[in-house]
Design an enzyme around this catalytic site. Sequence first.
Site, PDB file in Angstrom:
ATOM      1  N   ARG A  44      55.030  30.957  37.842  1.00 34.27           N
ATOM      2  CA  ARG A  44      53.823  31.172  38.655  1.00 34.27           C
ATOM      3  C   ARG A  44      53.709  32.672  38.879  1.00 34.27           C
ATOM      4  NH1 ARG A  44      52.787  31.947  43.880  1.00 34.27           N
ATOM      5  NH2 ARG A  44      50.916  31.023  44.788  1.00 34.27           N
ATOM      6  N   LYS A 101      57.647  39.566  44.035  1.00 32.21           N
ATOM      7  CA  LYS A 101      58.199  39.306  45.371  1.00 32.21           C
ATOM      8  C   LYS A 101      59.095  40.442  45.848  1.00 32.21           C
ATOM      9  CE  LYS A 101      57.340  34.414  45.771  1.00 32.21           C
ATOM     10  NZ  LYS A 101      57.803  33.033  45.673  1.00 32.21           N
TER      11      LYS A 101
HETATM   12  N1  PMM Z   1      55.511  31.216  46.111  1.00 30.69           N
HETATM   13  C1  PMM Z   1      54.419  31.460  46.848  1.00 30.69           C
HETATM   14  C2  PMM Z   1      53.387  30.500  46.958  1.00 30.69           C
HETATM   15  N2  PMM Z   1      53.479  29.315  46.298  1.00 30.69           N
HETATM   16  N3  PMM Z   1      54.646  27.876  44.869  1.00 30.69           N
HETATM   17  C3  PMM Z   1      55.734  27.594  44.141  1.00 30.69           C
HETATM   18  N4  PMM Z   1      55.829  26.411  43.489  1.00 30.69           N
HETATM   19  N5  PMM Z   1      56.771  28.486  44.022  1.00 30.69           N
HETATM   20  C4  PMM Z   1      56.760  29.690  44.643  1.00 30.69           C
HETATM   21  O1  PMM Z   1      57.739  30.451  44.535  1.00 30.69           O
HETATM   22  C5  PMM Z   1      55.618  30.021  45.447  1.00 30.69           C
HETATM   23  C6  PMM Z   1      54.571  29.067  45.537  1.00 30.69           C
HETATM   24  C7  PMM Z   1      54.291  32.754  47.571  1.00 30.69           C
HETATM   25  O2  PMM Z   1      53.813  33.751  46.730  1.00 30.69           O
HETATM   26  P1  PMM Z   1      52.285  34.290  46.740  1.00 30.69           P
HETATM   27  O3  PMM Z   1      52.012  34.816  48.129  1.00 30.69           O
HETATM   28  O4  PMM Z   1      52.233  35.318  45.682  1.00 30.69           O
HETATM   29  O5  PMM Z   1      51.353  33.156  46.436  1.00 30.69           O
END
Ligand code: PMM
Length: 289
Positions: free
Chosen positions: A263, A223
């Site tokens: 994640r 991020k």
């Molecule tokens: N961040 C993203 C998407 N889904 N779900 C959870 N539980 N926690 C997070 O911090 C989170 C998420 C955004 O990141 P991406 O674009 O890499 O999917």
Amino acid sequence: MLHPRGLPPTLARLQRTLVLGIVNVTPDSFADGGLWLDPAAAVAHGIALHRNGADIVDVGGESTRPGAMRVDMGSECARIEPVVAGLVAAGVPVSIDTMRAEVAAVALNAGACMVNDVSGGAADPTMLPWLATVDVPFIVMHWRGPSAVMSELAVYTDVVAEVIAELQQRLAAVKTAGIDLSRVVIDPGIGFSKEAEHNWALLHHIDRLIQLGHPVALGASRKRFIGALLANAAGEPRPVQQRDYATDAITALAAAQGVWGVRVHDVSGSRDCVAAATAWRNGEAHGSS
Ligand code: PMM
């Protein structure tokens, strides 16, 4: 390890932090946007993540990066369904990353075993009532508003106290909807309505979230605050694809503290970190794999 109720038994016996591998079936996610729009490519990627050590593959069909506009429900369903079905057919445990109950229902029908809602059920009024009718774990993330406006909402006096209080409000709503809280995983929502200083404060105090008594998930992978941390002398952020060592460090520290799940995009690095952190935490290698 405290697991949420409803987790498949093979996962629920693991005595270490789980690694959730990310497959974004979107044209516009910040780290992997456009890479996995083709269902066959997305399934192949998810299978590779699983082989590399992802305990669960988290499939999403809508970008939640700051400023992103919403995708319509039909497109979101069309993106995720073949990918969930393909992964499940290959024996991969799948969670569905969505803010819509209908999309989550399509994913569960295709075999997904967990719902990950970045709005914690706040974005879709039908999410919590629907979740009360199924029996899968549910990730409740801290969220203040849709991607289009979330950056404006990054205003806190005491970010840790406010995130905890706002998560507790969501948990109360979840309980009122008739959902057993033993199914719930909480997540501080790194990068969602948060500036870098807020993210670091939340990570520094992750023990306070863990003390709430629910499994805790973290999504810090690649991020923007990591890009800023590793900026070069000219102040240019570290490119997205070069943020995995720092992501791995966050995984190791999170695993050492007892975070339930991370994640991440780079699964193999995080799995190694979880193994080392678990052995460190236990004082022995047993239970690290
Ligand atoms: N961040 C993203 C998407 N889904 N779900 C959870 N539980 N926690 C997070 O911090 C989170 C998420 C955004 O990141 P991406 O674009 O890499 O999917």
